[in-house]
Design a protein around this motif. Structure first.
Motif, PDB file in Angstrom:
ATOM      1  N   SER A   1     -12.017  -7.967   1.043  1.00  0.00           N
ATOM      2  CA  SER A   1     -11.351  -9.262   1.655  1.00  0.00           C
ATOM      3  C   SER A   1     -11.335  -9.124   3.079  1.00  0.00           C
ATOM      4  CB  SER A   1     -10.105  -9.605   1.052  1.00  0.00           C
ATOM      5  OG  SER A   1      -9.164  -8.504   1.398  1.00  0.00           O
ATOM      6  N   THR A   2     -10.733  -7.878   3.698  1.00  0.00           N
ATOM      7  CA  THR A   2     -10.733  -7.935   4.813  1.00  0.00           C
ATOM      8  C   THR A   2     -10.845  -6.465   5.445  1.00  0.00           C
ATOM      9  OG1 THR A   2      -8.413  -7.076   4.929  1.00  0.00           O
ATOM     10  CG2 THR A   2      -8.810  -9.614   5.131  1.00  0.00           C
ATOM     11  N   GLU A   3     -11.250  -6.163   6.631  1.00  0.00           N
ATOM     12  CA  GLU A   3     -11.230  -4.851   7.322  1.00  0.00           C
ATOM     13  C   GLU A   3     -10.292  -4.669   8.692  1.00  0.00           C
ATOM     14  OE1 GLU A   3     -15.454  -3.863   8.765  1.00  0.00           O
ATOM     15  OE2 GLU A   3     -16.227  -5.597   7.439  1.00  0.00           O
ATOM     16  N   ARG A   4     -10.107  -3.506   8.951  1.00  0.00           N
ATOM     17  CA  ARG A   4      -8.977  -3.186  10.052  1.00  0.00           C
ATOM     18  C   ARG A   4      -9.389  -1.860  10.501  1.00  0.00           C
ATOM     19  NH1 ARG A   4      -3.960  -0.883   8.390  1.00  0.00           N
ATOM     20  NH2 ARG A   4      -4.073  -0.581   5.945  1.00  0.00           N
ATOM     21  N   HIS A   5      -8.806  -1.658  11.810  1.00  0.00           N
ATOM     22  CA  HIS A   5      -8.926  -0.363  12.297  1.00  0.00           C
ATOM     23  C   HIS A   5      -7.645   0.352  12.478  1.00  0.00           C
ATOM     24  CE1 HIS A   5     -13.405  -0.288  13.672  1.00  0.00           C
ATOM     25  NE2 HIS A   5     -12.983  -1.677  13.690  1.00  0.00           N
ATOM     26  N   VAL A   6      -7.373   1.382  11.951  1.00  0.00           N
ATOM     27  CA  VAL A   6      -6.074   2.026  12.112  1.00  0.00           C
ATOM     28  C   VAL A   6      -6.390   3.258  13.147  1.00  0.00           C
ATOM     29  CG1 VAL A   6      -4.423   3.309  10.781  1.00  0.00           C
ATOM     30  CG2 VAL A   6      -6.039   1.585   9.681  1.00  0.00           C
ATOM     31  N   ALA A   7      -5.220   3.345  14.026  1.00  0.00           N
ATOM     32  CA  ALA A   7      -5.274   4.451  14.871  1.00  0.00           C
ATOM     33  C   ALA A   7      -4.792   5.860  14.380  1.00  0.00           C
ATOM     34  CB  ALA A   7      -4.205   4.191  16.152  1.00  0.00           C
ATOM     35  N   THR A   8      -5.321   6.871  14.981  1.00  0.00           N
ATOM     36  CA  THR A   8      -4.707   8.251  14.564  1.00  0.00           C
ATOM     37  C   THR A   8      -3.297   8.103  14.590  1.00  0.00           C
ATOM     38  OG1 THR A   8      -6.791   9.143  15.653  1.00  0.00           O
ATOM     39  CG2 THR A   8      -4.847  10.752  15.045  1.00  0.00           C
ATOM     40  N   GLY A   9      -2.751   8.954  13.545  1.00  0.00           N
ATOM     41  CA  GLY A   9      -1.582   9.284  13.429  1.00  0.00           C
ATOM     42  C   GLY A   9      -0.501   7.950  12.637  1.00  0.00           C
ATOM     43  N   GLN A  10      -1.160   6.898  12.431  1.00  0.00           N
ATOM     44  CA  GLN A  10      -0.654   5.751  11.786  1.00  0.00           C
ATOM     45  C   GLN A  10      -0.960   5.548  10.341  1.00  0.00           C
ATOM     46  OE1 GLN A  10       1.188   3.397  13.768  1.00  0.00           O
ATOM     47  NE2 GLN A  10       0.927   5.053  15.103  1.00  0.00           N
ATOM     48  N   ASP A  11       0.210   5.237   9.703  1.00  0.00           N
ATOM     49  CA  ASP A  11      -0.156   5.013   8.127  1.00  0.00           C
ATOM     50  C   ASP A  11      -1.166   4.009   7.757  1.00  0.00           C
ATOM     51  OD1 ASP A  11       1.582   6.991   7.468  1.00  0.00           O
ATOM     52  OD2 ASP A  11       3.339   5.671   6.451  1.00  0.00           O
ATOM     53  N   ILE A  12      -1.936   4.377   7.044  1.00  0.00           N
ATOM     54  CA  ILE A  12      -2.940   3.374   6.320  1.00  0.00           C
ATOM     55  C   ILE A  12      -2.331   2.587   5.199  1.00  0.00           C
ATOM     56  CG2 ILE A  12      -5.158   3.018   5.143  1.00  0.00           C
ATOM     57  CD1 ILE A  12      -6.163   5.559   6.657  1.00  0.00           C
ATOM     58  N   VAL A  13      -1.408   3.433   4.387  1.00  0.00           N
ATOM     59  CA  VAL A  13      -0.606   2.836   3.333  1.00  0.00           C
ATOM     60  C   VAL A  13       0.559   3.681   3.216  1.00  0.00           C
ATOM     61  CG1 VAL A  13      -0.433   2.388   0.959  1.00  0.00           C
ATOM     62  CG2 VAL A  13      -2.693   2.607   1.674  1.00  0.00           C
TER      63      VAL A  13
ATOM     64  N   PHE B   1      -3.340   0.141  -7.941  1.00  0.00           N
ATOM     65  CA  PHE B   1      -3.675  -1.053  -8.749  1.00  0.00           C
ATOM     66  C   PHE B   1      -3.069  -1.103 -10.065  1.00  0.00           C
ATOM     67  CE2 PHE B   1      -7.200  -2.620 -11.871  1.00  0.00           C
ATOM     68  CZ  PHE B   1      -6.726  -4.078 -11.798  1.00  0.00           C
ATOM     69  N   LEU B   2      -2.747   0.001 -10.530  1.00  0.00           N
ATOM     70  CA  LEU B   2      -1.941   0.178 -11.771  1.00  0.00           C
ATOM     71  C   LEU B   2      -0.419   0.619 -11.512  1.00  0.00           C
ATOM     72  CD1 LEU B   2      -4.724   1.386 -14.353  1.00  0.00           C
ATOM     73  CD2 LEU B   2      -3.719  -0.879 -14.103  1.00  0.00           C
ATOM     74  N   LEU B   3      -0.387   1.605 -10.529  1.00  0.00           N
ATOM     75  CA  LEU B   3       1.011   2.217 -10.569  1.00  0.00           C
ATOM     76  C   LEU B   3       1.772   1.329  -9.668  1.00  0.00           C
ATOM     77  CD1 LEU B   3      -0.098   5.791  -9.694  1.00  0.00           C
ATOM     78  CD2 LEU B   3       0.633   5.024 -11.806  1.00  0.00           C
ATOM     79  N   LYS B   4       1.246   0.417  -8.973  1.00  0.00           N
ATOM     80  CA  LYS B   4       2.026  -0.804  -8.206  1.00  0.00           C
ATOM     81  C   LYS B   4       2.761  -0.117  -6.867  1.00  0.00           C
ATOM     82  CE  LYS B   4       0.692  -3.491 -11.140  1.00  0.00           C
ATOM     83  NZ  LYS B   4      -0.618  -4.440 -10.762  1.00  0.00           N
ATOM     84  N   THR B   5       3.524   0.945  -7.278  1.00  0.00           N
ATOM     85  CA  THR B   5       4.501   1.374  -6.141  1.00  0.00           C
ATOM     86  C   THR B   5       4.158   2.740  -5.701  1.00  0.00           C
ATOM     87  OG1 THR B   5       6.633   0.327  -6.975  1.00  0.00           O
ATOM     88  CG2 THR B   5       6.848   1.924  -5.207  1.00  0.00           C
ATOM     89  N   MET B   6       3.690   2.931  -4.190  1.00  0.00           N
ATOM     90  CA  MET B   6       3.230   4.252  -3.789  1.00  0.00           C
ATOM     91  C   MET B   6       4.053   5.265  -3.809  1.00  0.00           C
ATOM     92  SD  MET B   6      -0.051   3.895  -3.090  1.00  0.00           S
ATOM     93  CE  MET B   6      -0.189   5.412  -1.888  1.00  0.00           C
ATOM     94  N   ASP B   7       4.031   6.311  -4.267  1.00  0.00           N
ATOM     95  CA  ASP B   7       4.937   7.587  -4.038  1.00  0.00           C
ATOM     96  C   ASP B   7       4.452   8.387  -3.079  1.00  0.00           C
ATOM     97  OD1 ASP B   7       2.694   8.871  -5.214  1.00  0.00           O
ATOM     98  OD2 ASP B   7       3.688   9.567  -7.106  1.00  0.00           O
ATOM     99  N   HIS B   8       3.625   8.043  -2.059  1.00  0.00           N
ATOM    100  CA  HIS B   8       3.123   8.944  -1.151  1.00  0.00           C
ATOM    101  C   HIS B   8       2.768   8.087  -0.081  1.00  0.00           C
ATOM    102  CE1 HIS B   8      -0.443   8.755  -3.805  1.00  0.00           C
ATOM    103  NE2 HIS B   8      -1.279   8.864  -2.651  1.00  0.00           N
ATOM    104  N   GLY B   9       2.531   8.721   1.229  1.00  0.00           N
ATOM    105  CA  GLY B   9       1.685   7.921   2.266  1.00  0.00           C
ATOM    106  C   GLY B   9       0.417   8.350   2.334  1.00  0.00           C
ATOM    107  N   ILE B  10      -0.377   7.561   2.946  1.00  0.00           N
ATOM    108  CA  ILE B  10      -1.587   7.879   3.716  1.00  0.00           C
ATOM    109  C   ILE B  10      -1.927   7.585   5.058  1.00  0.00           C
ATOM    110  CG2 ILE B  10      -4.213   7.465   3.505  1.00  0.00           C
ATOM    111  CD1 ILE B  10      -2.782   6.426   0.272  1.00  0.00           C
ATOM    112  N   ILE B  11      -2.121   8.783   5.729  1.00  0.00           N
ATOM    113  CA  ILE B  11      -1.952   8.652   7.430  1.00  0.00           C
ATOM    114  C   ILE B  11      -3.589   8.905   7.711  1.00  0.00           C
ATOM    115  CG2 ILE B  11      -1.683  11.324   7.512  1.00  0.00           C
ATOM    116  CD1 ILE B  11       0.267  10.431   9.675  1.00  0.00           C
ATOM    117  N   ALA B  12      -3.959   8.137   8.890  1.00  0.00           N
ATOM    118  CA  ALA B  12      -5.012   8.424   9.581  1.00  0.00           C
ATOM    119  C   ALA B  12      -4.916   9.614  10.176  1.00  0.00           C
ATOM    120  CB  ALA B  12      -5.534   7.235  10.369  1.00  0.00           C
ATOM    121  N   LEU B  13      -5.828  10.544  10.249  1.00  0.00           N
ATOM    122  CA  LEU B  13      -6.032  11.878  10.949  1.00  0.00           C
ATOM    123  C   LEU B  13      -6.960  11.622  12.099  1.00  0.00           C
ATOM    124  CD1 LEU B  13      -5.722  14.444   8.142  1.00  0.00           C
ATOM    125  CD2 LEU B  13      -3.980  13.492   9.545  1.00  0.00           C
TER     126      LEU B  13
END
Length: 239
Positions: free
Chosen positions: A28-40, A85-97
Motif C-alpha cells: 500500500s505505501t512506501e517510506r524511508h526510515v533514517a538510521t537509528g529510527q524504529d521501523i516497528v 499479522f497473527l500475533l497482533k502485538t509486537m513483543d520486540h522492536g525493529i530498528i534501522a541500522l
C-alpha cells in the motif's frame, strides 16, 4: 521495487507471475526510515507488515538497565514483522541500522492471499519459519560458539542471504554497522568486538574497511564458523 522479495521467496520454490502480482497488490505505501529510527516499535499493533526494500535492520530487545540485544539482522527482501499479522502485538522492536527503504503490506490484503492463494501462503509461512531457524542458530552461536566463530558464522549467513537478493559483489558485501552495533549482535563489549574483528583479519579470513566486508578464504571461514546453510532452506523444491 519488489525484486528482492521475489528473489527471497523464489529461492525456495518457483514463484508464478500471478503470485508476484498478488504480492505487488498487497503493498500500500512506501517510506524511508533514517538510521537509528524504529521501523516497528515494541508494543505496537501493526495493521500491516513491513518489507525491507533496501538497507539493513535488526530485531532487538532492551533491558531495564538499558542493555540492548539484537536478535536478528534483516536484509532486503525480508518481511520484518510478517508474524505480527497473527500475533497482533509486537513483543520486540525493529530498528534501522542504515537508511532503509521499506514498504507496507496491508494485513487485510495478506488475509485475502491466505484465502485465495495456498501456494503463496505456504511460501510466506516458510519465510516466518526461516526466521525461527535463524533465531535458533543465533541462540546456539551466543551460547556455545567462541566469539570468533560466532562472528564468522554471522558473516557467512549474511553473505549467503545477501547473495540471494543480489546485494553482493564477488565475495564482498556492505555491512553498515558500527562496532558498537556489532557488539550488540554478538553480545560483547566494544573493546572485545574490536579484538574479534582483528583476529579474523589477522588470520586472513576477511578484510573489513569502510563498512565493506570481503571474504578472503570462504572455505576456512565456513570451517571456523561450522556454517551449514541448511537452516536457511535455500534449495528450490515444491512447497
Amino acid at each position: 521495487m519488489l525484486e528482492s522479495l521475489y528473489l527471497n521467496l523464489g529461492q525456495h520454490d518457483l514463484l508464478s507471475e500471478a503470485e508476484k502480482e498478488l504480492l505487488a497488490g498487497a503493498i500500500s505505501t512506501e517510506r524511508h526510515v533514517a538510521t537509528g529510527q524504529d521501523i516497528v516499535s515494541e508494543g505496537s499493533r501493526p495493521i500491516h507488515s513491513t518489507l525491507i526494500l533496501d538497507g539493513i535492520a535488526a530485531r532487538y530487545k532492551v533491558l531495564e538497565d538499558g542493555g540492548r540485544q539484537f536478535t536478528s539482522l534483516q536484509v532486503p527482501g525480508d518481511f520484518v514483522d510478517l508474524h505480527a499479522f497473527l500475533l497482533k502485538t509486537m513483543d520486540h522492536g525493529i530498528i534501522a541500522l542504515s537508511p532503509c527503504h521499506v514498504a507496507a503490506a496491508d494485513h487485510a490484503k495478506l488475509r485475502a492471499i491466505t484465502e485465495q492463494a495456498p501456494h503463496l501462503t505456504r511460501l510466506l509461512w516458510l519465510d516466518t519459519l526461516v526466521d525461527g531457524a535463524i533465531h535458533r542458530e543465533w541462540i546456539v552461536a551466543m551460547g556455545r560458539r567462541s566469539k570468533t566463530s560466532h562472528l564468522a558464522h554471522l558473516i557467512c549467513e549474511l553473505f549467503v542471504r545477501l547473495q540471494v537478493v543480489k546485494r553482493t559483489s564477488g565475495m564482498s558485501f556492505q555491512l553498515p554497522l558500527s562496532q558498537a552495533e556489532l557488539a550488540d549482535v554478538v553480545g560483547l563489549s566494544v573493546v572485545h568486538m574490536n579484538r574479534v574483528i582483528g583476529m579474523l583479519r589477522n588470520i586472513g579470513l576477511v578484510s573489513w574497511s569502510n563498512y565493506t566486508v570481503t571474504i578472503l578464504d570462504w572455505d576456512l571461514l565456513v570451517a571456523m564458523a561450522e556454517f551449514d546453510p541448511t537452516y536457511l532452506s535455500m534449495n528450490r523444491e515444491p512447497r
